[in-house]
Motif scaffolding. Structure first.
Motif, PDB file in Angstrom:
ATOM      1  N   HIS A  32      14.095 -97.288  65.951  1.00 34.22           N
ATOM      2  CA  HIS A  32      13.917 -96.317  66.868  1.00 34.22           C
ATOM      3  C   HIS A  32      13.766 -94.886  66.342  1.00 34.22           C
ATOM      4  CE1 HIS A  32      15.001 -98.573  70.737  1.00 34.22           C
ATOM      5  NE2 HIS A  32      16.253 -98.812  69.938  1.00 34.22           N
ATOM      6  N   SER A  33      14.396 -94.764  65.000  1.00 33.52           N
ATOM      7  CA  SER A  33      14.117 -93.298  64.474  1.00 33.52           C
ATOM      8  C   SER A  33      12.714 -93.441  63.641  1.00 33.52           C
ATOM      9  CB  SER A  33      15.282 -93.158  63.513  1.00 33.52           C
ATOM     10  OG  SER A  33      15.360 -94.350  62.689  1.00 33.52           O
ATOM     11  N   GLU A  35      10.206 -94.912  64.638  1.00 33.26           N
ATOM     12  CA  GLU A  35       8.972 -95.087  65.830  1.00 33.26           C
ATOM     13  C   GLU A  35       9.156 -93.463  66.352  1.00 33.26           C
ATOM     14  OE1 GLU A  35       6.623 -97.138  66.640  1.00 33.26           O
ATOM     15  OE2 GLU A  35       7.532 -98.234  65.236  1.00 33.26           O
ATOM     16  N   ALA A  36      10.225 -92.892  66.543  1.00 31.94           N
ATOM     17  CA  ALA A  36      10.211 -91.334  66.702  1.00 31.94           C
ATOM     18  C   ALA A  36       9.520 -90.351  65.811  1.00 31.94           C
ATOM     19  CB  ALA A  36      11.618 -91.028  66.871  1.00 31.94           C
ATOM     20  N   LYS A  38       6.875 -91.502  64.153  1.00 26.20           N
ATOM     21  CA  LYS A  38       5.479 -91.781  64.092  1.00 26.20           C
ATOM     22  C   LYS A  38       4.970 -90.886  65.457  1.00 26.20           C
ATOM     23  CE  LYS A  38       5.669 -96.705  62.373  1.00 26.20           C
ATOM     24  NZ  LYS A  38       5.651 -97.770  62.990  1.00 26.20           N
ATOM     25  N   ALA A  39       5.770 -90.561  66.445  1.00 26.97           N
ATOM     26  CA  ALA A  39       5.408 -89.984  67.434  1.00 26.97           C
ATOM     27  C   ALA A  39       5.546 -88.252  67.228  1.00 26.97           C
ATOM     28  CB  ALA A  39       6.158 -90.185  68.479  1.00 26.97           C
ATOM     29  N   GLY A  40       6.073 -87.965  65.914  1.00 26.29           N
ATOM     30  CA  GLY A  40       6.280 -86.278  65.796  1.00 26.29           C
ATOM     31  C   GLY A  40       7.599 -86.048  66.037  1.00 26.29           C
ATOM     32  N   LEU A  41       8.463 -87.093  66.366  1.00 25.43           N
ATOM     33  CA  LEU A  41       9.725 -86.464  66.970  1.00 25.43           C
ATOM     34  C   LEU A  41      10.851 -86.986  66.026  1.00 25.43           C
ATOM     35  CD1 LEU A  41       9.371 -88.050  70.507  1.00 25.43           C
ATOM     36  CD2 LEU A  41       9.234 -85.562  69.817  1.00 25.43           C
ATOM     37  N   SER A  42      12.011 -86.294  65.854  1.00 22.90           N
ATOM     38  CA  SER A  42      13.080 -86.501  64.848  1.00 22.90           C
ATOM     39  C   SER A  42      14.278 -86.921  65.737  1.00 22.90           C
ATOM     40  CB  SER A  42      13.396 -85.232  64.141  1.00 22.90           C
ATOM     41  OG  SER A  42      14.390 -85.272  63.315  1.00 22.90           O
TER      42      SER A  42
END
Length: 121
Positions: A32-33, A35-36, A38-42
C-alpha cells in the motif's frame, strides 16, 4: 491486533517464512505504501499479505458463502506515526460472528493468530 518487535520488512519476512514452513500458500503481498508513493502520496510503511489453504477455507465458504469476502486470510503489517509496527487481522471469532459459520470450523482459521504471534514476538 498485536505489536511486532521487528521492522515492517523483518515482520513480513518472518510471516513469509512461517507460511512456507507450514505449507500455506501466499497469494499476494500488496504494498500500500509503495503504491501511494507511485501516486505521489506518502504513508507509513504498510503491506498486506493474503494467504490461505483451500482445505481450511473451502469448508467455511461452503457453510457460509459470504465468508468468501474475508477469505483467503489477511494480515496487515504497518508502521504507525511513532514508528511502531503492528500486525492487524480479523480474528477467527470475529469472522465466525460476521459470517455465521459453525464454531467447529473456526479452528480451521486459527492459524492467523499463531502466525501473527510468531512473526511479531
Amino acid at each position: 491486533m498485536r505489536q511486532s518487535h521487528y521492522s515492517v520488512e523483518q515482520t513480513l519476512r518472518r510471516l513469509q517464512d512461517q507460511l512456507r514452513s507450514r505449507g500455506i500458500s501466499l497469494f499476494a503481498v500488496i504494498d500500500h505504501s509503495g503504491e501511494a508513493g507511485k501516486a505521489g502520496l506518502s504513508m507509513p510503511n504498510t503491506k498486506l499479505l493474503i494467504f490461505g489453504n483451500a482445505k481450511a477455507g473451502t469448508p467455511i465458504m461452503l457453510a457460509s458463502s459470504s465468508a468468501a469476502l474475508d477469505l483467503p486470510l489477511k494480515i496487515l503489517v504497518s508502521e504507525d506515526a511513532a514508528g511502531d509496527v503492528w500486525l492487524t487481522y480479523n480474528s477467527p471469532a470475529c469472522l465466525e460472528a460476521r459470517h455465521g459459520f459453525p464454531s467447529d470450523l473456526t479452528k480451521m482459521i486459527e492459524v492467523v493468530e499463531d502466525l501473527a504471534k510468531s512473526a511479531g514476538d
